[in-house]
Write a protein that holds these residues in place. Sequence first.
Motif, short mmCIF file in Angstrom:
data_model
loop_
_atom_site.label_atom_id
_atom_site.label_comp_id
_atom_site.label_asym_id
_atom_site.label_seq_id
_atom_site.Cartn_x
_atom_site.Cartn_y
_atom_site.Cartn_z
N GLN A 6 74.27 -89.17 -27.38
CA GLN A 6 72.83 -89.13 -27.64
C GLN A 6 72.39 -87.74 -28.11
OE1 GLN A 6 71.34 -90.46 -23.86
NE2 GLN A 6 71.32 -92.63 -24.47
N GLU A 7 72.93 -86.70 -27.45
CA GLU A 7 72.58 -85.34 -27.83
C GLU A 7 73.10 -85.03 -29.24
OE1 GLU A 7 74.17 -82.89 -24.82
OE2 GLU A 7 72.54 -83.31 -23.38
N ASN A 8 74.31 -85.53 -29.52
CA ASN A 8 74.89 -85.30 -30.85
C ASN A 8 74.07 -86.02 -31.93
OD1 ASN A 8 76.96 -84.29 -32.59
ND2 ASN A 8 77.77 -86.37 -32.74
N GLN A 9 73.60 -87.25 -31.60
CA GLN A 9 72.77 -87.99 -32.55
C GLN A 9 71.44 -87.28 -32.79
OE1 GLN A 9 71.91 -91.98 -31.28
NE2 GLN A 9 71.29 -92.65 -33.34
N LEU A 10 70.85 -86.74 -31.70
CA LEU A 10 69.60 -86.01 -31.82
C LEU A 10 69.79 -84.74 -32.65
CD1 LEU A 10 66.63 -85.70 -31.05
CD2 LEU A 10 67.37 -84.54 -28.96
N LEU A 11 70.91 -84.04 -32.40
CA LEU A 11 71.20 -82.83 -33.17
C LEU A 11 71.39 -83.15 -34.65
CD1 LEU A 11 71.84 -79.80 -33.26
CD2 LEU A 11 74.22 -80.36 -32.71
N HIS A 12 72.10 -84.27 -34.90
CA HIS A 12 72.31 -84.67 -36.29
C HIS A 12 70.98 -84.99 -36.99
CE1 HIS A 12 74.35 -86.41 -39.75
NE2 HIS A 12 73.60 -87.52 -39.62
N ALA A 13 70.06 -85.65 -36.26
CA ALA A 13 68.75 -85.98 -36.83
C ALA A 13 67.96 -84.72 -37.13
CB ALA A 13 67.98 -86.88 -35.87
N ARG A 14 68.07 -83.74 -36.22
CA ARG A 14 67.37 -82.47 -36.45
C ARG A 14 67.94 -81.75 -37.66
NH1 ARG A 14 66.89 -80.24 -30.19
NH2 ARG A 14 65.16 -81.63 -29.54
N GLN A 15 69.27 -81.79 -37.79
CA GLN A 15 69.90 -81.16 -38.95
C GLN A 15 69.46 -81.82 -40.25
OE1 GLN A 15 74.04 -81.53 -37.91
NE2 GLN A 15 74.13 -79.48 -36.97
N GLN A 16 69.37 -83.16 -40.23
CA GLN A 16 68.91 -83.89 -41.40
C GLN A 16 67.48 -83.51 -41.76
OE1 GLN A 16 71.67 -85.08 -43.02
NE2 GLN A 16 70.60 -87.02 -43.36
N ALA A 17 66.63 -83.42 -40.72
CA ALA A 17 65.24 -83.05 -40.95
C ALA A 17 65.15 -81.63 -41.51
CB ALA A 17 64.44 -83.16 -39.66
N LEU A 18 65.99 -80.74 -40.97
CA LEU A 18 65.98 -79.35 -41.45
C LEU A 18 66.45 -79.27 -42.90
CD1 LEU A 18 65.53 -76.37 -40.80
CD2 LEU A 18 67.88 -76.26 -39.94
N ARG A 19 67.54 -80.05 -43.21
CA ARG A 19 68.02 -80.06 -44.59
C ARG A 19 66.95 -80.60 -45.54
NH1 ARG A 19 73.32 -81.17 -42.44
NH2 ARG A 19 72.86 -83.42 -42.37
N SER A 20 66.24 -81.63 -45.09
CA SER A 20 65.17 -82.19 -45.91
C SER A 20 64.06 -81.18 -46.14
CB SER A 20 64.61 -83.44 -45.23
OG SER A 20 63.55 -83.98 -45.97
N GLN A 21 63.72 -80.43 -45.09
CA GLN A 21 62.69 -79.40 -45.25
C GLN A 21 63.14 -78.30 -46.21
OE1 GLN A 21 61.76 -78.00 -41.32
NE2 GLN A 21 60.69 -79.88 -40.71
N ILE A 22 64.42 -77.94 -46.11
CA ILE A 22 64.96 -76.90 -47.00
C ILE A 22 64.93 -77.39 -48.45
CG2 ILE A 22 67.05 -75.64 -47.64
CD1 ILE A 22 67.77 -75.53 -44.67
N GLN A 23 65.34 -78.66 -48.65
CA GLN A 23 65.31 -79.22 -50.00
C GLN A 23 63.89 -79.28 -50.54
OE1 GLN A 23 67.25 -82.98 -49.61
NE2 GLN A 23 69.32 -82.11 -49.60
N GLN A 24 62.92 -79.65 -49.70
CA GLN A 24 61.54 -79.70 -50.13
C GLN A 24 61.03 -78.31 -50.49
OE1 GLN A 24 59.72 -82.50 -50.65
NE2 GLN A 24 58.20 -81.13 -51.58
N HIS A 25 61.41 -77.32 -49.65
CA HIS A 25 61.02 -75.94 -49.92
C HIS A 25 61.61 -75.46 -51.24
CE1 HIS A 25 60.06 -71.72 -49.23
NE2 HIS A 25 61.33 -71.42 -49.48
N GLN A 26 62.89 -75.81 -51.49
CA GLN A 26 63.53 -75.41 -52.74
C GLN A 26 62.86 -76.07 -53.94
OE1 GLN A 26 67.57 -76.53 -51.90
NE2 GLN A 26 68.13 -74.50 -51.09
N GLU A 27 62.48 -77.35 -53.77
CA GLU A 27 61.80 -78.06 -54.85
C GLU A 27 60.43 -77.44 -55.14
OE1 GLU A 27 60.98 -80.86 -57.85
OE2 GLU A 27 62.84 -80.14 -56.92
#
Length: 410
Positions: A6-27
Amino acid sequence: HLRFAQENQLLHARQQALRSQIQQHQENQRLLEQRLRHAQRLGAIGTLSSGVAHDFNNILCGIIGLSEIGLRIASCSPECTRSFEDIRTASQRAASLVRAMLSFSRRQEQPKGPIYPSHALAEALTMLRATIPSFIRLEEQTPETPTAILGEISQFQQIVTNLVLNAWHSIGTQPGQIRLRIQLQLPPEKHLLKLPHLQKTQHVCVEISDTGSGIPPENLDRIFDPFFTTKPAAQGTGLGLWVSRGIVESWNGGMTVESTVGKGTTFFLYFPEASASLHPHSDSAPLPKRGNGQKILFVEEEKLLASTVQHSLASFGYQPTVVTTAEEAIHQARSGTFDAAFTDLTMRGGGGLELAKSLWDLHPHLPIILTTGHTDAMDESMAQSIGFCALLPKPFDSLSLIRTLQAILP
């Protein structure tokens, strides 16, 4: 193990959200950089236009002057007369385009008057038919009763010429057709959606269509951007459509396009109809009278222009002294007196303002006319506020030169 998963899944979701934010910032950063480059290009147009305007207007002024000299000496030959008239007309159109670029790049208002598009189109097609290859048919459809718009005839013809030449390049070396049609109509809803500033009323529509290669859908929204072009570097600058649309919009009109790859392109230009009581502006002013041998000092660095001005002043009965440097002008002023003088605003080795001060030191009451191709940097009121009698913008013809001179002479 379940808690770890569960913790690993939550961490993975946070990483995905962070990557999405980074991509949006880059765009967002990419879009901001793109807008900055776009703004810098727009600013470059103003700088470029202002930088070349002076020299280009000097060249055009010389060409216009030489064409007028040719008209005077070749009046016995209809073919020569027609050729010199075409040279003068083409030069005046080029001058109008320079003014349009300077004006539009600085969002300045251009003077407008009533014109008939049908008449202007017919004149433009006379020159275009001599340019377009014979295997491309030029067809013209105009209403029996011409309708007027408010604009400037040279700029209108420049827009038509630009679109027709683009159509020719799109057709290439194969047989094809370019059709030009003028009609009074209500813009269709699909065009009003693209041009929301247009009123839902009858407009004069100028339609220019071709049977060329068409424009890919991904380029349709970009063709009016400054510097965008699909032509090779030596064949296009990407400014023609941008300037054309700017002129049309400055006349409270609109310009849009439809295209199908492999079938052709159609441009639609909409202009508000002018009042039927208006008539095309014509130069009905009488020809200037001849001078009485007044001595005129004219300072001009461009030797071609200096030569044509000397010829024009002498042919109207004046005694011109034409020099190409400020030093020569001061030497002539020390040697004798003059009834009037002309000086350019910008000269190598000293500007026109400094030269005028030196001339006024020698002859305090000498009337001086300022000439300039930098029409964005000096206007009539500014010139008069610093002591000049009048401003003569470049390029000018011989009649403008003589009328400006006679307006300040007693």
